[in-house]
Enzyme design. Sequence first.
Site, mmCIF file in Angstrom:
data_model
loop_
_atom_site.group_PDB
_atom_site.id
_atom_site.type_symbol
_atom_site.label_atom_id
_atom_site.label_comp_id
_atom_site.label_asym_id
_atom_site.label_seq_id
_atom_site.Cartn_x
_atom_site.Cartn_y
_atom_site.Cartn_z
ATOM 1 N N LYS A 52 0.842 -1.204 0.000
ATOM 2 C CA LYS A 52 0.000 0.000 0.000
ATOM 3 C C LYS A 52 0.877 1.253 0.000
ATOM 4 C CE LYS A 52 -3.744 -2.478 2.252
ATOM 5 N NZ LYS A 52 -4.372 -2.902 3.493
ATOM 6 N N GLN A 96 -4.234 -1.546 9.762
ATOM 7 C CA GLN A 96 -4.148 -2.872 9.147
ATOM 8 C C GLN A 96 -4.689 -3.945 10.109
ATOM 9 O OE1 GLN A 96 -3.091 -3.560 5.883
ATOM 10 N NE2 GLN A 96 -3.876 -5.588 6.359
ATOM 11 N N ASP A 119 -11.042 2.712 4.406
ATOM 12 C CA ASP A 119 -11.243 1.260 4.276
ATOM 13 C C ASP A 119 -12.733 0.940 4.159
ATOM 14 O OD1 ASP A 119 -9.123 -0.464 4.014
ATOM 15 O OD2 ASP A 119 -8.662 -0.549 6.165
#
Length: 290
Positions: A52, A96, A119
């Site tokens: 990412k 994460q 997200d």
Amino acid sequence: MAVIIDGKEIAKKVREDARRRTDALKARGISPCLAVVLVGENPASVSYVTGKEKALAEAGMEGRDIRLPAATGEAELLDLIAKLNGDPGVHGILVQLPLPSHINEDRVINAISPEKDVDGFHPVSVGNMVLGRPGFLPCTPHGIVYLLKEMGMKTAGAHAVILGRSNIVGKPLANLLIRRDVNATVTICHTGTPDFSVYTKQADILIAAAGKPGLVSAGMVKPGAAVIDVGVNRIPDASKKSGFILRGDVDYEAVEKIAGWITPVPGGVGPMTIAMLLRNVVEAAAASRT
Ligand code: NAD
């Protein structure tokens, strides 16, 4: 033989678009920035976060790389999120997952400001998605729908069968597939489904997101179907430098022979997830005032 859906190539176009929009924002004095928070050193998570950050840099965006030890307490993490929420230079926050077991993931997701929830996991984002209101869409399901559209697949009236009911893939994907612009009829199978092959054999679009290597065999697939493999499974392989190879949930070699379309692993859904994340960060930055 199936048409191979080149997720890398399609993702490249989305990433180039994100780059152009980033350049335009920078010209207006806004530099899109994503804070990427990793707690601990789970090898798969480290690899996702690294991917990412590389993609952010390639798109000209700022990645604020925050790596914390596995022993970090929940209060400390919540405190960090509060600071990032209040930081006008940060447009998106990504924590994460999975988090170490002593940290409550729900509390952490709830703490992220919905304006920075790139997200799309916050309950407000999920609610907006289900209601069809503006908001961030979760990256993997959004990427899958984008792939289907980009391949020119006829989704209206198609029967889509999803293997898996997780909050990050199965459930949101089902919601996106029943939107009017996709107009599929959706069946979700999960560990409580006695024999999912009854459903998968009827699927015009089959999406495997169970996290079980080789779960979908050729006999479970309707000839000509589009098969989207979300699974990412690390199979030990001593001959590789990394010590493993990646396999999806689909028996690729066998299913490729009868499917109409198929996504490879790697190179199918994975690159789309990152591309859609970049798109969300640009949108978060565009909606901000700094
Ligand atoms: P999860 O473990 O949270 O959920 C898996 C789901 O599959 C569950 O709902 C379960 O009911 C179902 N399932 C498991 N075994 C089954 C079986 N034998 N029969 C029927 N249903 C079964 O996983 P997740 O987070 O949704 O991820 C699924 C897979 O997708 C994993 O391999 C993950 O690594 C991968 N993934 C890939 C991306 C990407 O960008 N490519 C993104 C997210 C997840």
